[in-house]
Design a protein around this motif. Sequence first.
Motif: not given
Length: 270
Positions: A167-179
């Motif tokens: 479950p930790g992968v999606e928040p990290t990916l979202m953070e990268i995309m949002q940046a």
Amino acid sequence: MPTPPSPRDLLQIDDPRAAASSTPLVLLHGFPLDRRIFAPMLPHLPADMRVVACDLPGFGQSPALADAFSLEDLARTVRAFLQARGLLPCVLGGLSMGGYVALAYHRLFAADLRGLVLIDTKSTADTAEAKANRDRMADIALREGSSAIARLMQPKMLSDTTRRELPGVEPTLMEIMQACPPTTIAAALIAMRDRPDYTPDLARTTVPLLMITGADDAIAPPEVGKAVAAACPPGLGTYVEIPHAGHIATMERPKDTAAAISGWMSARLL
Ligand code: MLT
């Protein structure tokens, strides 16, 4: 015209265990991502492998190249960076859009390459429908910002298994995309829209190619990956499918993805 490329336009993660003598493995990230998508995989690669993951211009912490660029412009920038760092010849790898840049590099500078590692990507050009969608997405990026793009990309990026078990992968990916800056997102969409079909290059390549595809990749599914490997001359294309991975195999199944790369590189004596 983009400004002339400078090696300073790319930032990198070097694996600290890198041995200067091995053939470097250079990794280019997908859209709208950055080099952090490779970080989970690095500890699983052999200690004597030199690995460099780059932020393409305008992504992550690398400065933008220009308001508009082509995938070939990105490939030329990567080459200037690799030349300046003494990283040629190399094995060039790319995930999704990074794979398109690697294929553009192969078209321009195949003599620099000991091998190509393509991950969750394809060699064909966009269909008319996909091109129209790029225009729509570029418009959304500029009007509504990166978070709107991240929300549109989110459902297609990861497998259900990853969402459930990691479950930790999606928040990290979202953070990268949002940046990712909206101007970079829009320019990259146009560059991908206008990319040629690289499949004919594969038919005449002399470079060994490893195609890695997540079994559950919704953007570049297994049949597309198999076609990339099959387009190469006999003996040069290898296809490996990663069970339970979606579109970002390097984050979803980092150990399996690293094993596929290192097994192939050692079999090929790269
Ligand atoms: C990527 O992950 O780089 C993109 O999904 C590629 C694409 O949209 O064609």
